[in-house]
Design a protein around this motif. Structure first.
Motif, PDB file in Angstrom:
ATOM      1  N   ILE A 109       0.833  -1.208   0.000  1.00  0.00           N
ATOM      2  CA  ILE A 109       0.000   0.000   0.000  1.00  0.00           C
ATOM      3  C   ILE A 109       0.861   1.249   0.000  1.00  0.00           C
ATOM      4  O   ILE A 109       0.602   2.206  -0.751  1.00  0.00           O
ATOM      5  CB  ILE A 109      -0.943   0.000   1.227  1.00  0.00           C
ATOM      6  CG1 ILE A 109      -1.989  -1.117   1.092  1.00  0.00           C
ATOM      7  CG2 ILE A 109      -1.635   1.351   1.386  1.00  0.00           C
ATOM      8  CD1 ILE A 109      -2.860  -1.294   2.329  1.00  0.00           C
ATOM      9  N   GLU A 112       2.465   1.833  -3.320  1.00  0.00           N
ATOM     10  CA  GLU A 112       1.481   2.260  -4.325  1.00  0.00           C
ATOM     11  C   GLU A 112       1.026   3.702  -4.117  1.00  0.00           C
ATOM     12  O   GLU A 112       0.835   4.448  -5.075  1.00  0.00           O
ATOM     13  CB  GLU A 112       0.258   1.336  -4.294  1.00  0.00           C
ATOM     14  CG  GLU A 112       0.556  -0.091  -4.745  1.00  0.00           C
ATOM     15  CD  GLU A 112      -0.592  -1.046  -4.424  1.00  0.00           C
ATOM     16  OE1 GLU A 112      -1.646  -0.561  -3.947  1.00  0.00           O
ATOM     17  OE2 GLU A 112      -0.440  -2.265  -4.636  1.00  0.00           O
ATOM     18  N   THR A 113       0.841   4.097  -2.872  1.00  0.00           N
ATOM     19  CA  THR A 113       0.259   5.410  -2.580  1.00  0.00           C
ATOM     20  C   THR A 113       1.287   6.473  -2.214  1.00  0.00           C
ATOM     21  O   THR A 113       1.009   7.670  -2.308  1.00  0.00           O
ATOM     22  CB  THR A 113      -0.746   5.307  -1.416  1.00  0.00           C
ATOM     23  OG1 THR A 113      -0.054   4.925  -0.214  1.00  0.00           O
ATOM     24  CG2 THR A 113      -1.817   4.260  -1.724  1.00  0.00           C
ATOM     25  N   ALA A 117       0.184   3.752   5.223  1.00  0.00           N
ATOM     26  CA  ALA A 117      -0.990   2.880   5.088  1.00  0.00           C
ATOM     27  C   ALA A 117      -1.901   3.070   6.294  1.00  0.00           C
ATOM     28  O   ALA A 117      -1.443   3.049   7.440  1.00  0.00           O
ATOM     29  CB  ALA A 117      -0.549   1.423   4.987  1.00  0.00           C
ATOM     30  N   GLU A 121      -7.338   0.858   5.081  1.00  0.00           N
ATOM     31  CA  GLU A 121      -6.775   0.312   3.842  1.00  0.00           C
ATOM     32  C   GLU A 121      -6.231  -1.094   4.066  1.00  0.00           C
ATOM     33  O   GLU A 121      -6.446  -1.992   3.235  1.00  0.00           O
ATOM     34  CB  GLU A 121      -5.652   1.218   3.331  1.00  0.00           C
ATOM     35  CG  GLU A 121      -6.127   2.546   2.783  1.00  0.00           C
ATOM     36  CD  GLU A 121      -4.962   3.480   2.459  1.00  0.00           C
ATOM     37  OE1 GLU A 121      -5.052   4.215   1.474  1.00  0.00           O
ATOM     38  OE2 GLU A 121      -3.959   3.466   3.213  1.00  0.00           O
ATOM     39  N   ARG A 125      -7.680  -4.531   2.368  1.00  0.00           N
ATOM     40  CA  ARG A 125      -6.809  -5.343   1.506  1.00  0.00           C
ATOM     41  C   ARG A 125      -6.695  -6.781   2.036  1.00  0.00           C
ATOM     42  O   ARG A 125      -6.625  -7.733   1.250  1.00  0.00           O
ATOM     43  CB  ARG A 125      -5.430  -4.698   1.429  1.00  0.00           C
ATOM     44  CG  ARG A 125      -4.448  -5.357   0.464  1.00  0.00           C
ATOM     45  CD  ARG A 125      -4.808  -5.092  -0.991  1.00  0.00           C
ATOM     46  NE  ARG A 125      -4.694  -3.700  -1.337  1.00  0.00           N
ATOM     47  CZ  ARG A 125      -3.599  -3.121  -1.839  1.00  0.00           C
ATOM     48  NH1 ARG A 125      -2.504  -3.849  -2.037  1.00  0.00           N
ATOM     49  NH2 ARG A 125      -3.610  -1.838  -2.169  1.00  0.00           N
TER      50      ARG A 125
END
Length: 259
Positions: A109, A112-113, A117, A121, A125
């Motif tokens: 996470i 990706e972001t 996290a 989230e 997930r």
């Protein structure tokens, strides 16, 4: 009192007197460790192991260590206690597996972001409910085997352990210092509340109840925040764990080729 002055004073004491004078330090460290261990762990076992560490420290302390005896002894006492705990691993394999899964999800996470996290989230997930997630966080805070520097399949080690520098070669010392630097940087990048909990727990040596009083939250919430921090650090230290595993594999091949 300077380190040299303390050393001269300690020289005049017998080993037995040094151990007796610093025995309260052993109990203080033991009860601090008990704050993140399950009730099944006997504090007297920790104290006994710690006394052995104190005895070794009294025998081996030297002024060229550039540290006070209490600082040096504290490291040896904690090390002896952790060694004792490693001999009686209580953490189920299922706990290790879940911690690795959550750590990997956090890593994914955040990659990706580019941001921390969040609980929501991670829960989404993983496909679990909040209660199960909070239990995993509590396990992370309690499990002494959440190693930040060990490879993913290594279930030895202890949370935030600092390796004893004695016996390390130049390359090992260099790698250890590099890992420490990366760990400090990773801690500095934690969310503010997680940084504060880590500082109060590991630097100020407050227990979970005392930290809860400082933050105005329950002891169980502090445990969750502590677990979040450890899992996040594990995720962010993945590169160092992989590097350590590769180095160990290389050393093993060299030993085999020269054997």
């Amino acid at each position: 009192m300077s380190v040299a002055s303390e050393y001269l004073q300690l020289q005049r004491e017998s080993t037995e007197e040094m151990v007796r004078r610093h025995a309260p330090l052993v109990r203080r460290i033991a009860y601090h460790l008990m704050g993140r261990l399950p009730p099944s762990v006997d504090v007297d076992d920790l104290v006994q192991a710690g006394m052995i560490g104190l005895l070794e420290a009294a025998r081996n302390y030297a002024t060229d260590r550039m540290a006070s005896f209490e600082t040096y002894a504290g490291i040896r006492i904690r090390g002896a206690m952790l060694d004792e705990l490693r001999k009686t691993d209580w953490t189920p394999r299922s706990v290790h597996r879940k911690l690795r899964e959550v750590s990997e999800v956090v890593r994914q996470i955040e990659n990706e972001t580019g941001a921390d996290a969040t609980d929501a989230e991670v829960i989404r997930r993983l496909g679990i409910d909040a209660q199960e997630y909070h239990q995993i966080l509590a396990d992370a805070a309690s499990a002494r085997l959440l190693s930040l520097s060990a490879p993913e399949d290594d279930e030895d080690g202890a949370a935030l352990d600092v390796a004893d520098q004695e016996g390390l070669g130049p390359q090992d010392r260099f790698e250890q210092e590099g890992m420490r630097g990366a760990l400090v940087e990773a801690i500095g990048g934690l969310p503010e509340r997680e940084q504060l909990v880590m500082s109060l727990y590991y630097e100020q040596e407050l227990n979970l109840k005392e930290i809860g009083a400082v933050l105005g939250v329950t002891e169980s919430r502090v445990c969750q925040i502590h677990g979040q921090a450890l899992i996040r650090l594990r995720a962010r230290m993945t590169g160092w764990r992989e590097q350590g595993a590769a180095a160990d594999s290389s050393k093993a091949r060299k030993l085999k080729s020269t054997g």
